[in-house]
Design a protein around this motif. Structure first.
Motif, PDB file in Angstrom:
ATOM      1  N   ASP A  13       0.906  -1.127   0.038  1.00 48.66           N
ATOM      2  CA  ASP A  13       0.185  -0.124  -0.130  1.00 48.66           C
ATOM      3  C   ASP A  13       1.024   1.139   0.054  1.00 48.66           C
ATOM      4  OD1 ASP A  13       0.889  -0.457   2.638  1.00 48.66           O
ATOM      5  OD2 ASP A  13      -0.832   0.305   3.462  1.00 48.66           O
ATOM      6  N   GLN A  24      -6.611  -2.508  -7.035  1.00 49.04           N
ATOM      7  CA  GLN A  24      -7.805  -3.533  -6.585  1.00 49.04           C
ATOM      8  C   GLN A  24      -7.597  -4.889  -7.442  1.00 49.04           C
ATOM      9  OE1 GLN A  24     -10.853  -0.641  -7.401  1.00 49.04           O
ATOM     10  NE2 GLN A  24     -10.948  -0.464  -5.095  1.00 49.04           N
ATOM     11  N   MET A  84      -5.550  -7.530  -5.664  1.00 48.96           N
ATOM     12  CA  MET A  84      -6.054  -7.728  -4.470  1.00 48.96           C
ATOM     13  C   MET A  84      -5.559  -7.045  -3.404  1.00 48.96           C
ATOM     14  SD  MET A  84      -8.372  -9.672  -5.740  1.00 48.96           S
ATOM     15  CE  MET A  84      -9.133 -11.337  -5.404  1.00 48.96           C
ATOM     16  N   GLN A  85      -5.304  -5.805  -3.427  1.00 46.96           N
ATOM     17  CA  GLN A  85      -4.542  -4.848  -2.472  1.00 46.96           C
ATOM     18  C   GLN A  85      -5.876  -4.032  -2.018  1.00 46.96           C
ATOM     19  OE1 GLN A  85      -1.523  -5.288  -1.016  1.00 46.96           O
ATOM     20  NE2 GLN A  85      -1.593  -7.138  -2.258  1.00 46.96           N
ATOM     21  N   LEU A  86      -6.169  -3.734  -0.854  1.00 45.82           N
ATOM     22  CA  LEU A  86      -7.136  -3.183  -0.240  1.00 45.82           C
ATOM     23  C   LEU A  86      -6.807  -1.497  -0.149  1.00 45.82           C
ATOM     24  CD1 LEU A  86      -8.692  -5.276   2.578  1.00 45.82           C
ATOM     25  CD2 LEU A  86      -9.413  -5.105   0.275  1.00 45.82           C
ATOM     26  N   ASP A 101      -6.718   2.218   1.487  1.00 47.32           N
ATOM     27  CA  ASP A 101      -7.108   2.669   2.533  1.00 47.32           C
ATOM     28  C   ASP A 101      -7.336   4.111   2.504  1.00 47.32           C
ATOM     29  OD1 ASP A 101      -4.760   3.995   2.107  1.00 47.32           O
ATOM     30  OD2 ASP A 101      -3.574   2.814   3.679  1.00 47.32           O
ATOM     31  N   TYR A 156      -7.721   6.566  -0.991  1.00 42.79           N
ATOM     32  CA  TYR A 156      -8.944   6.943  -1.432  1.00 42.79           C
ATOM     33  C   TYR A 156      -8.661   8.700  -1.435  1.00 42.79           C
ATOM     34  CZ  TYR A 156     -11.848   2.962  -1.976  1.00 42.79           C
ATOM     35  OH  TYR A 156     -12.212   1.711  -2.101  1.00 42.79           O
TER      36      TYR A 156
END
Length: 128
Positions: free
Chosen positions: A65, A92, A95-97, A99, A103
Protein backbone atom coordinates in the motif's frame (compact mmCIF):
# COMPACT_ATOMS: atom_id res chain seq x y z
CA UNK A 1 20.43 4.11 1.39
CA UNK A 2 17.50 4.31 -1.06
CA UNK A 3 15.14 4.98 1.83
CA UNK A 4 17.34 7.86 3.01
CA UNK A 5 17.22 9.33 -0.51
CA UNK A 6 13.44 9.01 -0.44
CA UNK A 7 13.17 10.88 2.83
CA UNK A 8 15.23 13.70 1.34
CA UNK A 9 13.27 13.62 -1.92
CA UNK A 10 16.51 12.86 -3.78
CA UNK A 11 14.77 11.02 -6.60
CA UNK A 12 17.80 10.95 -8.92
CA UNK A 13 19.98 9.38 -6.25
CA UNK A 14 17.27 6.87 -5.35
CA UNK A 15 16.93 5.83 -9.00
CA UNK A 16 20.71 5.57 -9.31
CA UNK A 17 20.86 3.26 -6.31
CA UNK A 18 18.00 1.16 -7.68
CA UNK A 19 19.87 0.88 -10.98
CA UNK A 20 23.04 -0.17 -9.14
CA UNK A 21 21.11 -2.90 -7.34
CA UNK A 22 19.77 -4.16 -10.66
CA UNK A 23 23.18 -4.02 -12.38
CA UNK A 24 24.67 -6.05 -9.54
CA UNK A 25 22.09 -8.67 -10.49
CA UNK A 26 20.50 -8.38 -7.10
CA UNK A 27 16.73 -8.56 -7.17
CA UNK A 28 15.10 -5.40 -5.84
CA UNK A 29 12.29 -6.14 -3.41
CA UNK A 30 9.12 -4.30 -2.39
CA UNK A 31 11.01 -2.03 -0.02
CA UNK A 32 13.63 -1.13 -2.62
CA UNK A 33 11.06 -0.26 -5.28
CA UNK A 34 8.86 1.57 -2.79
CA UNK A 35 11.81 3.61 -1.59
CA UNK A 36 12.51 4.65 -5.20
CA UNK A 37 8.85 5.39 -6.01
CA UNK A 38 8.37 7.72 -3.05
CA UNK A 39 10.87 10.47 -3.98
CA UNK A 40 9.71 10.39 -7.61
CA UNK A 41 6.13 10.98 -6.54
CA UNK A 42 7.15 13.80 -4.21
CA UNK A 43 9.14 15.65 -6.87
CA UNK A 44 6.61 15.89 -9.70
CA UNK A 45 8.06 12.85 -11.48
CA UNK A 46 4.77 10.99 -11.38
CA UNK A 47 5.42 9.21 -14.69
CA UNK A 48 8.68 7.73 -13.37
CA UNK A 49 6.85 6.61 -10.23
CA UNK A 50 4.26 4.84 -12.40
CA UNK A 51 7.02 3.28 -14.52
CA UNK A 52 8.65 1.89 -11.37
CA UNK A 53 5.32 0.53 -10.18
CA UNK A 54 4.85 -1.21 -13.54
CA UNK A 55 8.42 -2.54 -13.42
CA UNK A 56 7.75 -3.88 -9.95
CA UNK A 57 4.63 -5.73 -11.10
CA UNK A 58 6.48 -7.15 -14.13
CA UNK A 59 9.10 -8.49 -11.71
CA UNK A 60 6.27 -10.44 -10.05
CA UNK A 61 6.38 -8.28 -6.95
CA UNK A 62 3.05 -7.13 -5.58
CA UNK A 63 3.41 -3.51 -4.53
CA UNK A 64 2.38 -2.78 -0.97
CA UNK A 65 0.00 0.00 0.00
CA UNK A 66 2.92 2.38 0.60
CA UNK A 67 4.12 2.02 -3.01
CA UNK A 68 0.59 2.34 -4.40
CA UNK A 69 -0.18 5.35 -2.21
CA UNK A 70 3.07 7.07 -3.23
CA UNK A 71 2.28 6.55 -6.92
CA UNK A 72 -1.28 7.86 -6.52
CA UNK A 73 0.01 10.80 -4.50
CA UNK A 74 2.43 11.67 -7.31
CA UNK A 75 -0.45 11.67 -9.77
CA UNK A 76 -2.51 13.80 -7.41
CA UNK A 77 0.23 16.43 -7.09
CA UNK A 78 0.25 16.82 -10.88
CA UNK A 79 -3.56 16.65 -11.25
CA UNK A 80 -3.31 13.41 -13.24
CA UNK A 81 -6.68 12.06 -12.14
CA UNK A 82 -6.95 9.40 -14.86
CA UNK A 83 -3.59 7.93 -13.94
CA UNK A 84 -4.46 8.02 -10.24
CA UNK A 85 -7.66 6.07 -10.90
CA UNK A 86 -5.75 3.63 -13.09
CA UNK A 87 -3.35 2.93 -10.22
CA UNK A 88 -6.33 2.45 -7.88
CA UNK A 89 -7.84 -0.09 -10.31
CA UNK A 90 -4.50 -1.90 -10.57
CA UNK A 91 -4.29 -1.99 -6.80
CA UNK A 92 -7.71 -3.59 -6.54
CA UNK A 93 -6.95 -6.00 -9.41
CA UNK A 94 -3.93 -7.23 -7.44
CA UNK A 95 -6.18 -7.78 -4.41
CA UNK A 96 -4.68 -4.95 -2.38
CA UNK A 97 -7.14 -3.05 -0.24
CA UNK A 98 -7.13 0.73 -0.61
CA UNK A 99 -7.02 2.63 2.66
CA UNK A 100 -8.04 6.15 3.63
CA UNK A 101 -4.77 7.55 2.28
CA UNK A 102 -5.33 5.83 -1.06
CA UNK A 103 -8.86 7.14 -1.44
CA UNK A 104 -7.95 10.63 -0.22
CA UNK A 105 -5.13 11.01 -2.76
CA UNK A 106 -7.30 9.65 -5.58
CA UNK A 107 -10.19 11.96 -4.63
CA UNK A 108 -7.82 14.92 -4.48
CA UNK A 109 -6.51 14.07 -7.96
CA UNK A 110 -10.08 14.01 -9.25
CA UNK A 111 -10.82 17.33 -7.55
CA UNK A 112 -7.75 18.94 -9.12
CA UNK A 113 -8.86 17.60 -12.50
CA UNK A 114 -12.33 19.09 -11.95
CA UNK A 115 -13.84 15.60 -11.86
CA UNK A 116 -15.90 15.99 -8.71
CA UNK A 117 -18.33 13.25 -9.81
CA UNK A 118 -15.49 10.74 -9.70
CA UNK A 119 -14.43 12.06 -6.30
CA UNK A 120 -17.98 11.54 -4.98
CA UNK A 121 -17.99 8.00 -6.37
CA UNK A 122 -14.70 7.28 -4.57
CA UNK A 123 -16.09 8.74 -1.35
CA UNK A 124 -19.07 6.38 -1.58
CA UNK A 125 -16.78 3.42 -2.37
CA UNK A 126 -14.57 4.28 0.59
CA UNK A 127 -17.54 4.22 2.96
CA UNK A 128 -18.59 0.71 1.92
Amino acid sequence: AIIACGKGWQWRHALGLLSAVQKARAAPDQVTFGAAIHPCSQSQHWQRALDLLTEMIRANLVPNDIAFNAAISGCEKSAKWQQALSVLVTMQRLMQLPDVITYSAAMSACEKGDKWQHALFLLAAMQQ
